[in-house]
Write a protein that holds these residues in place. Structure first.
Motif, PDB file in Angstrom:
ATOM      1  N   MET A   1       0.849  -1.192   0.000  1.00 53.08           N
ATOM      2  CA  MET A   1       0.000   0.000   0.000  1.00 53.08           C
ATOM      3  C   MET A   1       0.884   1.240   0.000  1.00 53.08           C
ATOM      4  O   MET A   1       1.815   1.355   0.782  1.00 53.08           O
ATOM      5  CB  MET A   1      -0.897  -0.019   1.230  1.00 53.08           C
ATOM      6  CG  MET A   1      -1.887   1.086   1.271  1.00 53.08           C
ATOM      7  SD  MET A   1      -3.016   0.793   2.636  1.00 53.08           S
ATOM      8  CE  MET A   1      -3.900   2.299   2.604  1.00 53.08           C
ATOM      9  N   SER A   2       0.586   2.180  -0.873  1.00 54.29           N
ATOM     10  CA  SER A   2       1.417   3.372  -0.957  1.00 54.29           C
ATOM     11  C   SER A   2       1.022   4.366   0.124  1.00 54.29           C
ATOM     12  O   SER A   2      -0.074   4.339   0.665  1.00 54.29           O
ATOM     13  CB  SER A   2       1.292   4.006  -2.346  1.00 54.29           C
ATOM     14  OG  SER A   2      -0.028   4.453  -2.539  1.00 54.29           O
ATOM     15  N   GLN A   3       1.941   5.274   0.391  1.00 59.85           N
ATOM     16  CA  GLN A   3       1.705   6.284   1.412  1.00 59.85           C
ATOM     17  C   GLN A   3       0.745   7.352   0.911  1.00 59.85           C
ATOM     18  O   GLN A   3       0.740   7.707  -0.263  1.00 59.85           O
ATOM     19  CB  GLN A   3       3.019   6.975   1.774  1.00 59.85           C
ATOM     20  CG  GLN A   3       3.978   6.153   2.583  1.00 59.85           C
ATOM     21  CD  GLN A   3       5.164   7.000   3.009  1.00 59.85           C
ATOM     22  OE1 GLN A   3       5.779   7.656   2.184  1.00 59.85           O
ATOM     23  NE2 GLN A   3       5.462   6.985   4.297  1.00 59.85           N
ATOM     24  N   THR A   4      -0.038   7.882   1.823  1.00 62.25           N
ATOM     25  CA  THR A   4      -0.867   9.038   1.501  1.00 62.25           C
ATOM     26  C   THR A   4      -0.007  10.287   1.643  1.00 62.25           C
ATOM     27  O   THR A   4       1.084  10.248   2.227  1.00 62.25           O
ATOM     28  CB  THR A   4      -2.062   9.148   2.465  1.00 62.25           C
ATOM     29  OG1 THR A   4      -1.564   9.425   3.783  1.00 62.25           O
ATOM     30  CG2 THR A   4      -2.898   7.866   2.454  1.00 62.25           C
ATOM     31  N   LEU A   5      -0.495  11.402   1.143  1.00 65.28           N
ATOM     32  CA  LEU A   5       0.245  12.652   1.309  1.00 65.28           C
ATOM     33  C   LEU A   5       0.375  12.988   2.791  1.00 65.28           C
ATOM     34  O   LEU A   5       1.433  13.445   3.235  1.00 65.28           O
ATOM     35  CB  LEU A   5      -0.433  13.804   0.554  1.00 65.28           C
ATOM     36  CG  LEU A   5       0.260  15.156   0.691  1.00 65.28           C
ATOM     37  CD1 LEU A   5       1.696  15.116   0.162  1.00 65.28           C
ATOM     38  CD2 LEU A   5      -0.538  16.239  -0.007  1.00 65.28           C
ATOM     39  N   ALA A   6      -0.666  12.729   3.568  1.00 71.02           N
ATOM     40  CA  ALA A   6      -0.592  12.987   5.011  1.00 71.02           C
ATOM     41  C   ALA A   6       0.529  12.157   5.641  1.00 71.02           C
ATOM     42  O   ALA A   6       1.274  12.663   6.493  1.00 71.02           O
ATOM     43  CB  ALA A   6      -1.930  12.672   5.672  1.00 71.02           C
ATOM     44  N   ASP A   7       0.680  10.906   5.214  1.00 66.38           N
ATOM     45  CA  ASP A   7       1.770  10.063   5.722  1.00 66.38           C
ATOM     46  C   ASP A   7       3.121  10.680   5.387  1.00 66.38           C
ATOM     47  O   ASP A   7       4.023  10.712   6.228  1.00 66.38           O
ATOM     48  CB  ASP A   7       1.707   8.657   5.118  1.00 66.38           C
ATOM     49  CG  ASP A   7       0.496   7.857   5.554  1.00 66.38           C
ATOM     50  OD1 ASP A   7      -0.067   8.151   6.636  1.00 66.38           O
ATOM     51  OD2 ASP A   7       0.096   6.942   4.799  1.00 66.38           O
ATOM     52  N   VAL A   8       3.270  11.145   4.149  1.00 67.91           N
ATOM     53  CA  VAL A   8       4.529  11.756   3.709  1.00 67.91           C
ATOM     54  C   VAL A   8       4.821  13.011   4.522  1.00 67.91           C
ATOM     55  O   VAL A   8       5.944  13.207   5.002  1.00 67.91           O
ATOM     56  CB  VAL A   8       4.480  12.081   2.196  1.00 67.91           C
ATOM     57  CG1 VAL A   8       5.674  12.908   1.767  1.00 67.91           C
ATOM     58  CG2 VAL A   8       4.390  10.808   1.372  1.00 67.91           C
ATOM     59  N   LEU A   9       3.820  13.861   4.689  1.00 74.43           N
ATOM     60  CA  LEU A   9       4.010  15.105   5.448  1.00 74.43           C
ATOM     61  C   LEU A   9       4.377  14.816   6.903  1.00 74.43           C
ATOM     62  O   LEU A   9       5.280  15.454   7.463  1.00 74.43           O
ATOM     63  CB  LEU A   9       2.739  15.960   5.379  1.00 74.43           C
ATOM     64  CG  LEU A   9       2.387  16.535   4.008  1.00 74.43           C
ATOM     65  CD1 LEU A   9       0.976  17.111   4.020  1.00 74.43           C
ATOM     66  CD2 LEU A   9       3.392  17.569   3.559  1.00 74.43           C
ATOM     67  N   ASN A  10       3.692  13.850   7.498  1.00 73.59           N
ATOM     68  CA  ASN A  10       3.990  13.502   8.894  1.00 73.59           C
ATOM     69  C   ASN A  10       5.370  12.872   9.044  1.00 73.59           C
ATOM     70  O   ASN A  10       6.111  13.206   9.968  1.00 73.59           O
ATOM     71  CB  ASN A  10       2.919  12.561   9.446  1.00 73.59           C
ATOM     72  CG  ASN A  10       1.611  13.268   9.692  1.00 73.59           C
ATOM     73  OD1 ASN A  10       1.568  14.442  10.051  1.00 73.59           O
ATOM     74  ND2 ASN A  10       0.513  12.572   9.469  1.00 73.59           N
ATOM     75  N   ALA A  11       5.728  11.981   8.157  1.00 76.20           N
ATOM     76  CA  ALA A  11       7.028  11.300   8.233  1.00 76.20           C
ATOM     77  C   ALA A  11       8.178  12.284   8.074  1.00 76.20           C
ATOM     78  O   ALA A  11       9.244  12.112   8.670  1.00 76.20           O
ATOM     79  CB  ALA A  11       7.116  10.201   7.171  1.00 76.20           C
ATOM     80  N   ARG A  12       7.975  13.316   7.281  1.00 72.25           N
ATOM     81  CA  ARG A  12       9.027  14.308   7.030  1.00 72.25           C
ATOM     82  C   ARG A  12       8.939  15.494   7.992  1.00 72.25           C
ATOM     83  O   ARG A  12       9.746  16.408   7.917  1.00 72.25           O
ATOM     84  CB  ARG A  12       8.948  14.794   5.586  1.00 72.25           C
ATOM     85  CG  ARG A  12       9.483  13.773   4.613  1.00 72.25           C
ATOM     86  CD  ARG A  12       9.245  14.181   3.174  1.00 72.25           C
ATOM     87  NE  ARG A  12      10.003  13.377   2.239  1.00 72.25           N
ATOM     88  CZ  ARG A  12       9.793  12.107   1.966  1.00 72.25           C
ATOM     89  NH1 ARG A  12       8.832  11.451   2.599  1.00 72.25           N
ATOM     90  NH2 ARG A  12      10.529  11.467   1.096  1.00 72.25           N
ATOM     91  N   ASP A  13       7.929  15.496   8.843  1.00 71.20           N
ATOM     92  CA  ASP A  13       7.729  16.588   9.794  1.00 71.20           C
ATOM     93  C   ASP A  13       7.768  17.939   9.078  1.00 71.20           C
ATOM     94  O   ASP A  13       8.522  18.838   9.438  1.00 71.20           O
ATOM     95  CB  ASP A  13       8.766  16.528  10.916  1.00 71.20           C
ATOM     96  CG  ASP A  13       8.396  17.405  12.097  1.00 71.20           C
ATOM     97  OD1 ASP A  13       7.188  17.632  12.316  1.00 71.20           O
ATOM     98  OD2 ASP A  13       9.323  17.886  12.786  1.00 71.20           O
ATOM     99  N   VAL A  14       6.942  18.061   8.050  1.00 76.08           N
ATOM    100  CA  VAL A  14       6.933  19.251   7.200  1.00 76.08           C
ATOM    101  C   VAL A  14       6.187  20.385   7.906  1.00 76.08           C
ATOM    102  O   VAL A  14       5.048  20.207   8.342  1.00 76.08           O
ATOM    103  CB  VAL A  14       6.272  18.934   5.834  1.00 76.08           C
ATOM    104  CG1 VAL A  14       6.211  20.173   4.961  1.00 76.08           C
ATOM    105  CG2 VAL A  14       7.032  17.816   5.136  1.00 76.08           C
TER     106      VAL A  14
END
Length: 167
Positions: A1-14
């Motif tokens: 399953m691919s990451q959602t944009l929210a997952d990407v933003l949270n993982a990168r602490d944007v």
């Protein structure tokens, strides 16, 4: 399953500034570095200079509205097939560079991004296949472009929808 944009933003602490900058970087990459003057001229051509000025004033006057618009542009772009890597690269680039302080430039990028979301410049597109008298098949396409006055209204509608509380 691919990451959602929210997952990407949270993982990168944007942070908020990086989200805003990422819109600029993403659209710059996607649109071959179209200048702010070129984007504004196109928006004004379709929606009128007064409407563009009003929506830019709203975005530059509200950090929360600018943030919602930025996230809307990134989320819509991330959902497009093949654009995830470009959005992630823009987020990484935004975090690695010093922010551009000019909020007007970020607001303009957001408005232009929402213009692309709202219309793609196209109201209706249809492709049909017909049989020609000789028996061969031919594709015929028709495209109806949006009415100029409706573009800014569509952008305002997108902003209003993003302002509605989550169910």
């Amino acid at each position: 399953m691919s990451q959602t944009l929210a997952d990407v933003l949270n993982a990168r602490d944007v942070d908020r500034d990086s989200v805003h900058q990422a819109v600029r970087y993403y659209l710059g990459e996607r649109l071959d570095d179209r200048t702010p003057d070129e984007m504004r001229a196109e928006l004004a051509q379709h929606g009128g200079e007064e409407s563009v000025t009003n929506i830019l004033r709203q975005l530059t006057g509200s950090e929360a509205l600018l943030d919602r618009a930025s996230l809307m542009v990134l989320a819509s772009s991330y959902a497009e097939p093949g654009e995830q890597d470009r959005v992630v690269a823009a987020l990484d680039q935004a975090k690695a560079k010093l922010p551009v302080i000019e909020v007007g430039m970020i607001a303009l990028a957001c408005v232009y991004g929402m213009y692309l979301i709202a219309t793609g410049g196209i109201r209706k597109s249809e492709t049909i296949v017909v049989r020609k008298p000789n028996g061969a098949f031919e594709e015929r396409s028709t495209v109806e472009y949006t009415e100029p006055g409706n573009i800014i209204g569509a952008i305002l509608e997108l902003l209003q929808r993003s302002n509605d509380p989550a169910p």
